[in-house]
Write a protein that holds these residues in place. Structure first.
Motif, PDB file in Angstrom:
ATOM      1  N   THR A 153      -9.939   0.657  -2.279  1.00  0.00           N
ATOM      2  CA  THR A 153      -8.365  -0.138  -2.051  1.00  0.00           C
ATOM      3  C   THR A 153      -8.770  -1.541  -2.671  1.00  0.00           C
ATOM      4  O   THR A 153      -7.851  -1.784  -2.376  1.00  0.00           O
ATOM      5  CB  THR A 153      -7.305   0.192  -2.056  1.00  0.00           C
ATOM      6  N   TYR A 184       1.005  -1.570   0.477  1.00  0.00           N
ATOM      7  CA  TYR A 184      -0.031   0.098  -0.122  1.00  0.00           C
ATOM      8  C   TYR A 184       0.929   1.698  -0.380  1.00  0.00           C
ATOM      9  O   TYR A 184       1.806   1.237   0.836  1.00  0.00           O
ATOM     10  CB  TYR A 184      -1.152   0.051   1.681  1.00  0.00           C
ATOM     11  N   GLN A 240      -1.958   7.306  -7.822  1.00  0.00           N
ATOM     12  CA  GLN A 240      -2.013   5.976  -6.247  1.00  0.00           C
ATOM     13  C   GLN A 240      -3.708   6.937  -6.444  1.00  0.00           C
ATOM     14  O   GLN A 240      -4.445   7.319  -6.942  1.00  0.00           O
ATOM     15  CB  GLN A 240      -1.463   7.081  -4.885  1.00  0.00           C
ATOM     16  N   HIS A 241      -4.175   5.349  -5.592  1.00  0.00           N
ATOM     17  CA  HIS A 241      -5.517   6.157  -4.422  1.00  0.00           C
ATOM     18  C   HIS A 241      -5.062   6.801  -3.431  1.00  0.00           C
ATOM     19  O   HIS A 241      -3.772   6.929  -2.939  1.00  0.00           O
ATOM     20  CB  HIS A 241      -6.119   4.771  -4.167  1.00  0.00           C
ATOM     21  N   SER A 279      -7.433   4.841   2.888  1.00  0.00           N
ATOM     22  CA  SER A 279      -8.769   4.275   1.809  1.00  0.00           C
ATOM     23  C   SER A 279      -9.278   3.205   2.514  1.00  0.00           C
ATOM     24  O   SER A 279     -10.207   3.884   2.389  1.00  0.00           O
ATOM     25  CB  SER A 279      -8.707   4.469   0.452  1.00  0.00           C
ATOM     26  N   ASN A 314      -2.115  -0.790  -3.641  1.00  0.00           N
ATOM     27  CA  ASN A 314      -2.100   0.630  -3.751  1.00  0.00           C
ATOM     28  C   ASN A 314      -0.538   0.257  -4.213  1.00  0.00           C
ATOM     29  O   ASN A 314      -0.083   1.330  -3.981  1.00  0.00           O
ATOM     30  CB  ASN A 314      -2.326   1.637  -2.528  1.00  0.00           C
ATOM     31  N   GLU A 331      -5.218   6.682 -12.470  1.00  0.00           N
ATOM     32  CA  GLU A 331      -5.265   5.944 -10.341  1.00  0.00           C
ATOM     33  C   GLU A 331      -6.251   7.815 -11.010  1.00  0.00           C
ATOM     34  O   GLU A 331      -6.002   9.216 -11.323  1.00  0.00           O
ATOM     35  CB  GLU A 331      -3.967   6.496  -9.988  1.00  0.00           C
TER      36      GLU A 331
END
Length: 379
Positions: A360, A106, A346-347, A351, A204, A312
């Motif tokens: 995600t 992540y 990215q996300h 999240s 992520n 993204e």
């Protein structure tokens, strides 16, 4: 007597074999060279150098899936290395950092090192105070990936694979990841990410290259930055998003028009959350459309212009706030504060703990797939 056709084929086969022995593959005028770069915990580490038809060059190692060098032409046609990095594998091992690697499982932060998924609370590595950052103590940036070069028409891609096992850094599920770096003939670096899992898990992935379009020998504060975003996710004093999605209008974070990176750091420094500089997630207007520019950076000194495209929903703009002069990088350059910027597609951070952020969570029988392009030209 051997036919001329057979004779030519035999010569071609011998030449190909010699090139393979030398660690070099040719695809038209494009080449990729492989060299042994040492070992890490008993695993072999390689460094691949890809050169395109324009002479632009990208170097990738399977230690962390890192881009260690990226040389592109400036306005005079001279090659400029536009990413920070270190000279050797030993340097990367002895100076834990995020110069150019794949970040995962992540990218960015997860609050309190925990999240709840399908009714179960998972406790993951707390390597950033009480929080989780960039995959934990031993994230993907410190793993040895499988690596190979793959020819595709006139391009050569570097393909990286890694299996993140169930429980690694506290994450659920066996996550099988493939990351492909391609240096195209129009001087674009295309990064394709793909992953599958056997158990639901947050994913992520991003790349953490530090860019300095002046050639890693000067501050990046003079760079002209544009980010195609009207909103961002405000953060608390530990860089964790508060959950709000706020307008950039009237804030020192607004880069909707190309603006010198250092302008508001100097003028409005105390107004930036945490007072350290930029380290914020922008909510992109592009909605995953690879035909729209998500961000751009221009160096007046070299004329190098970089455009970012991504599928993204967000990008983290980081202004090298924690470069403190303690690391000497390539070309004997000491890396100081604001000597580079990162644009990590990215996300959103945290999240898994914020329901209204884009999800995600990757589940079995789904495929995680995302693409980011860094396109280089001059003007």
């Amino acid at each position: 007597m051997l036919s001329k056709t057979f004779h030519r084929a035999l010569i071609s086969l011998v030449l190909t074999f010699v090139l393979l022995l030398m660690g070099t593959i040719m695809a038209g005028a494009v080449s990729v060279k492989m060299e042994n770069w040492g070992q890490y915990r008993g695993e072999q580490v390689y460094l691949y150098t890809v050169t395109n038809n324009n002479g632009a060059q990208m170097k990738v190692t399977n230690y962390g899936g890192r881009i260690t060098a990226l040389k592109v032409p400036d306005k005079n046609g001279d090659l400029v290395d536009v990413v920070l990095g270190l000279e050797s594998l030993k340097g990367y091992i002895e100076n834990p950092n995020y110069f150019g690697p794949v970040i995962g499982r992540y990218g960015n932060r997860i609050a309190d090192g925990q999240f709840t998924l399908d009714g179960k609370t998972y406790h993951i590595a707390q390597n950033n105070g009480d929080n989780h950052l960039h995959g934990g103590f031993v994230g993907f940036d410190k793993r040895v990936w499988k690596i190979k070069a793959v020819e595709n028409n006139n391009d050569v891609s570097i393909v990286l694979n890694y299996l993140s096992k169930d429980g690694e850094e506290g994450y659920p599920g066996n996550l099988d990841i493939k990351v492909t770096y391609t240096l195209t003939d129009n001087n674009s670096v295309v990064i394709d990410y793909m992953a599958v899992t056997d158990k639901a898990t947050p994913v992520n992935l991003t790349n953490h290259s530090y860019f300095n379009l002046n050639g890693v020998n000067d501050t990046a504060l003079d760079h002209q930055l544009m980010i195609n975003a009207d909103y961002y996710t405000p953060i608390d004093d530990e860089w964790i998003p508060t959950g709000a999605i706020a307008s950039l209008e009237g804030t020192p974070l607004d880069f909707r028009e190309a603006t010198r990176v250092g302008k508001r750091i100097e003028e409005d420094f105390v107004q930036l959350e945490n007072g350290a500089g930029y380290d914020h997630n922008y909510v992109l207007n592009t909605e995953g459309d690879l035909d729209q520019v998500a961000a751009s950076v221009y160096s007046p000194a070299t004329g190098i212009f970089m455009e970012v495209y991504t599928t993204e929903p967000g990008v983290q703009f980081y202004s090298g706030n924690f470069l403190d002069g303690s690391i000497t990088g390539k070309y004997d350059k000491v890396y100081n504060k604001h000597d580079a910027i990162c644009l990590e597609t990215q996300h959103f951070p945290n999240s898994p703990n914020v329901n209204h952020f884009p999800s995600t969570i990757l589940r079995p029988n789904e495929v995680y797939k995302t693409t980011t392009i860094y396109d280089f030209s001059t003007k």
